[in-house]
Scaffold this motif. Sequence first.
Motif, PDB file in Angstrom:
ATOM      1  N   PHE A  65       0.826  -1.212   0.000  1.00 16.11           N
ATOM      2  CA  PHE A  65       0.000   0.000   0.000  1.00 16.11           C
ATOM      3  C   PHE A  65       0.863   1.266   0.000  1.00 16.11           C
ATOM      4  O   PHE A  65       0.343   2.372   0.108  1.00 16.11           O
ATOM      5  N   ASN A  66       2.161   1.086  -0.117  1.00 18.72           N
ATOM      6  CA  ASN A  66       3.083   2.221  -0.121  1.00 18.72           C
ATOM      7  C   ASN A  66       3.190   2.789  -1.537  1.00 18.72           C
ATOM      8  O   ASN A  66       3.594   2.085  -2.469  1.00 18.72           O
ATOM      9  N   ILE A  67       2.862   4.056  -1.712  1.00 17.67           N
ATOM     10  CA  ILE A  67       2.844   4.692  -3.031  1.00 17.67           C
ATOM     11  C   ILE A  67       4.233   4.734  -3.656  1.00 17.67           C
ATOM     12  O   ILE A  67       4.379   4.605  -4.888  1.00 17.67           O
ATOM     13  N   PHE A  68       5.267   4.890  -2.835  1.00 17.94           N
ATOM     14  CA  PHE A  68       6.634   4.968  -3.368  1.00 17.94           C
ATOM     15  C   PHE A  68       7.039   3.666  -4.064  1.00 17.94           C
ATOM     16  O   PHE A  68       7.737   3.687  -5.081  1.00 17.94           O
ATOM     17  N   ILE A  69       6.604   2.554  -3.503  1.00 16.22           N
ATOM     18  CA  ILE A  69       6.945   1.248  -4.081  1.00 16.22           C
ATOM     19  C   ILE A  69       6.325   1.092  -5.457  1.00 16.22           C
ATOM     20  O   ILE A  69       6.976   0.660  -6.422  1.00 16.22           O
ATOM     21  N   TRP A  70       5.057   1.465  -5.586  1.00 17.63           N
ATOM     22  CA  TRP A  70       4.377   1.311  -6.877  1.00 17.63           C
ATOM     23  C   TRP A  70       4.935   2.262  -7.921  1.00 17.63           C
ATOM     24  O   TRP A  70       5.021   1.923  -9.113  1.00 17.63           O
ATOM     25  N   LEU A  71       5.344   3.450  -7.493  1.00 14.15           N
ATOM     26  CA  LEU A  71       5.962   4.386  -8.435  1.00 14.15           C
ATOM     27  C   LEU A  71       7.310   3.855  -8.921  1.00 14.15           C
ATOM     28  O   LEU A  71       7.644   3.987 -10.109  1.00 14.15           O
ATOM     29  N   LEU A  72       8.069   3.243  -8.024  1.00 18.03           N
ATOM     30  CA  LEU A  72       9.352   2.662  -8.417  1.00 18.03           C
ATOM     31  C   LEU A  72       9.159   1.472  -9.351  1.00 18.03           C
ATOM     32  O   LEU A  72       9.907   1.309 -10.325  1.00 18.03           O
ATOM     33  N   LEU A  73       8.166   0.649  -9.063  1.00 17.12           N
ATOM     34  CA  LEU A  73       7.883  -0.478  -9.952  1.00 17.12           C
ATOM     35  C   LEU A  73       7.446   0.031 -11.324  1.00 17.12           C
ATOM     36  O   LEU A  73       7.824  -0.541 -12.362  1.00 17.12           O
ATOM     37  N   PHE A  74       6.672   1.109 -11.341  1.00 20.52           N
ATOM     38  CA  PHE A  74       6.210   1.685 -12.608  1.00 20.52           C
ATOM     39  C   PHE A  74       7.390   2.142 -13.459  1.00 20.52           C
ATOM     40  O   PHE A  74       7.497   1.786 -14.641  1.00 20.52           O
ATOM     41  N   ILE A  75       8.299   2.927 -12.872  1.00 19.60           N
ATOM     42  CA  ILE A  75       9.413   3.470 -13.651  1.00 19.60           C
ATOM     43  C   ILE A  75      10.377   2.361 -14.049  1.00 19.60           C
ATOM     44  O   ILE A  75      10.938   2.364 -15.165  1.00 19.60           O
ATOM     45  N   THR A  76      10.579   1.379 -13.176  1.00 18.64           N
ATOM     46  CA  THR A  76      11.512   0.289 -13.471  1.00 18.64           C
ATOM     47  C   THR A  76      10.983  -0.596 -14.589  1.00 18.64           C
ATOM     48  O   THR A  76      11.722  -0.928 -15.531  1.00 18.64           O
ATOM     49  N   ILE A  77       9.721  -0.978 -14.497  1.00 25.73           N
ATOM     50  CA  ILE A  77       9.133  -1.851 -15.513  1.00 25.73           C
ATOM     51  C   ILE A  77       9.004  -1.131 -16.855  1.00 25.73           C
ATOM     52  O   ILE A  77       9.289  -1.710 -17.912  1.00 25.73           O
ATOM     53  N   SER A  78       8.610   0.142 -16.836  1.00 23.88           N
ATOM     54  CA  SER A  78       8.436   0.881 -18.090  1.00 23.88           C
ATOM     55  C   SER A  78       9.775   1.073 -18.810  1.00 23.88           C
ATOM     56  O   SER A  78       9.872   0.873 -20.025  1.00 23.88           O
ATOM     57  N   PHE A  79      10.826   1.418 -18.055  1.00 21.85           N
ATOM     58  CA  PHE A  79      12.145   1.565 -18.670  1.00 21.85           C
ATOM     59  C   PHE A  79      12.683   0.204 -19.115  1.00 21.85           C
ATOM     60  O   PHE A  79      13.364   0.100 -20.140  1.00 21.85           O
ATOM     61  N   GLY A  80      12.384  -0.832 -18.323  1.00 17.48           N
ATOM     62  CA  GLY A  80      12.783  -2.183 -18.715  1.00 17.48           C
ATOM     63  C   GLY A  80      12.095  -2.617 -20.001  1.00 17.48           C
ATOM     64  O   GLY A  80      12.693  -3.302 -20.843  1.00 17.48           O
ATOM     65  N   LEU A  81      10.840  -2.197 -20.173  1.00 16.34           N
ATOM     66  CA  LEU A  81      10.091  -2.533 -21.391  1.00 16.34           C
ATOM     67  C   LEU A  81      10.714  -1.854 -22.611  1.00 16.34           C
ATOM     68  O   LEU A  81      10.810  -2.461 -23.689  1.00 16.34           O
ATOM     69  N   ILE A  82      11.139  -0.603 -22.439  1.00 14.99           N
ATOM     70  CA  ILE A  82      11.821   0.102 -23.531  1.00 14.99           C
ATOM     71  C   ILE A  82      13.080  -0.665 -23.929  1.00 14.99           C
ATOM     72  O   ILE A  82      13.345  -0.904 -25.116  1.00 14.99           O
ATOM     73  N   GLY A  83      13.854  -1.063 -22.931  1.00 16.08           N
ATOM     74  CA  GLY A  83      15.069  -1.821 -23.191  1.00 16.08           C
ATOM     75  C   GLY A  83      14.783  -3.177 -23.811  1.00 16.08           C
ATOM     76  O   GLY A  83      15.516  -3.639 -24.692  1.00 16.08           O
ATOM     77  N   PHE A  84      13.698  -3.816 -23.368  1.00 15.52           N
ATOM     78  CA  PHE A  84      13.326  -5.128 -23.890  1.00 15.52           C
ATOM     79  C   PHE A  84      12.999  -5.046 -25.379  1.00 15.52           C
ATOM     80  O   PHE A  84      13.442  -5.885 -26.174  1.00 15.52           O
ATOM     81  N   ILE A  85      12.219  -4.035 -25.751  1.00 16.87           N
ATOM     82  CA  ILE A  85      11.874  -3.850 -27.173  1.00 16.87           C
ATOM     83  C   ILE A  85      13.133  -3.596 -27.997  1.00 16.87           C
ATOM     84  O   ILE A  85      13.308  -4.146 -29.088  1.00 16.87           O
ATOM     85  N   ASP A  86      14.032  -2.780 -27.444  1.00 13.54           N
ATOM     86  CA  ASP A  86      15.286  -2.469 -28.131  1.00 13.54           C
ATOM     87  C   ASP A  86      16.129  -3.735 -28.320  1.00 13.54           C
ATOM     88  O   ASP A  86      16.633  -3.999 -29.422  1.00 13.54           O
ATOM     89  N   ASP A  87      16.272  -4.518 -27.255  1.00 13.80           N
ATOM     90  CA  ASP A  87      17.045  -5.763 -27.334  1.00 13.80           C
ATOM     91  C   ASP A  87      16.413  -6.745 -28.310  1.00 13.80           C
ATOM     92  O   ASP A  87      17.108  -7.404 -29.093  1.00 13.80           O
ATOM     93  N   TYR A  88      15.086  -6.853 -28.265  1.00 14.99           N
ATOM     94  CA  TYR A  88      14.377  -7.802 -29.131  1.00 14.99           C
ATOM     95  C   TYR A  88      14.561  -7.451 -30.606  1.00 14.99           C
ATOM     96  O   TYR A  88      14.789  -8.339 -31.441  1.00 14.99           O
ATOM     97  N   LEU A  89      14.476  -6.164 -30.915  1.00  8.72           N
ATOM     98  CA  LEU A  89      14.661  -5.734 -32.305  1.00  8.72           C
ATOM     99  C   LEU A  89      16.080  -6.030 -32.783  1.00  8.72           C
ATOM    100  O   LEU A  89      16.289  -6.435 -33.935  1.00  8.72           O
ATOM    101  N   LYS A  90      17.055  -5.836 -31.898  1.00  8.86           N
ATOM    102  CA  LYS A  90      18.442  -6.129 -32.265  1.00  8.86           C
ATOM    103  C   LYS A  90      18.633  -7.613 -32.546  1.00  8.86           C
ATOM    104  O   LYS A  90      19.320  -8.003 -33.495  1.00  8.86           O
ATOM    105  N   LEU A  91      18.028  -8.454 -31.704  1.00  4.78           N
ATOM    106  CA  LEU A  91      18.182  -9.900 -31.863  1.00  4.78           C
ATOM    107  C   LEU A  91      17.415 -10.422 -33.075  1.00  4.78           C
ATOM    108  O   LEU A  91      17.924 -11.236 -33.846  1.00  4.78           O
ATOM    109  N   SER A  92      16.189  -9.958 -33.247  1.00  4.57           N
ATOM    110  CA  SER A  92      15.343 -10.467 -34.329  1.00  4.57           C
ATOM    111  C   SER A  92      15.823 -10.031 -35.710  1.00  4.57           C
ATOM    112  O   SER A  92      15.632 -10.734 -36.699  1.00  4.57           O
ATOM    113  N   LYS A  93      16.468  -8.868 -35.763  1.00  2.00           N
ATOM    114  CA  LYS A  93      16.959  -8.348 -37.048  1.00  2.00           C
ATOM    115  C   LYS A  93      18.450  -8.610 -37.250  1.00  2.00           C
ATOM    116  O   LYS A  93      19.021  -8.207 -38.264  1.00  2.00           O
TER     117      LYS A  93
END
Length: 291
Positions: free
Chosen positions: A26-54
């Motif tokens: 129920f701590n707002i700071f935890i959810w905000l950290l998970l949000f920024i971490t997962i969203s930036f990780g998703l950007i990196g994941f798409i970048d890595d996937y495109l590099k590997l697939s192409k």
Amino acid sequence: KGTPTMGGTLILFSLIVSTLLWTDVFNIFIWLLLFITISFGLIGFIDDYLKLSKYSHKGLPGKVKIFLQIVFSFLFSLLLFYYSNEDYSYLTFPVFKNLIISIGYFWFIFSMLVIVGASNAVNLTDGLDGLAIVPIVIVTATLAIISYLVGNSIFSEYLNLDYISGMGEVSIFCSSLVGAGLGFLWFNAPPAKIFMGDTGSLAAGGAIGAISVMTRNELVLAIAGGLFVLEAISVIVQVVSFKLTGKRVFKMAPIHHHFEQKGWSESTIVIRFWIISIILAMTSLLTLKVR
């Protein structure tokens, strides 16, 4: 060649599971950290996937990556500003306890610069086996101490830190990232059996930047994460110098490649950079007591 990448997915999985198991959900700071971490990780994941697939070093275009990072960091800053019940419209400085500068709504731009800058600085550092993950662990451990102190009314008053209720939970998030990083290092130690890729480096860097913003210790992060700052500055200096004069300041940028070109072995560079990171982290903690 042949070494698997996207090891950052393992770091993120361990981090998310540990955080959800051990923190106050129920701590707002935890959810905000998970949000920024997962969203930036998703950007990196798409970048890595495109590099590997192409089968190419080209992933997401640089401008697209930066744009997405700015969008997510702005959303993070907006949610933090309105849901944390804290006044984030001013800057505090290490060492100088009475030096406070009000920046008003410019804080949104500043926080975005810190988060996006930290994320890309970590990404630039991730160029040799084990070079990035150990400084990530060191800086995150430092932020775990700082977040605990900020979240404790007695310690924060004694050290002249701004007390922020609930910030102590962030130390658990930091500890989870430290544990995930150490687990990853087991397989990333030279010679690496897996690389973290942009999935891990962008996510970890974004999380580090976000924690410093939350705890109002952005400038302390610049000291603790001085190695990341140095790597980023070396690239900026190299690009600006080459465009203006046609000459290179370093043999190659980021700066760890410069030392490679000078004949240093990879293990020598990595270990010496680890030592620098430890010294900078200790120095950053020292500034808290000097206040």
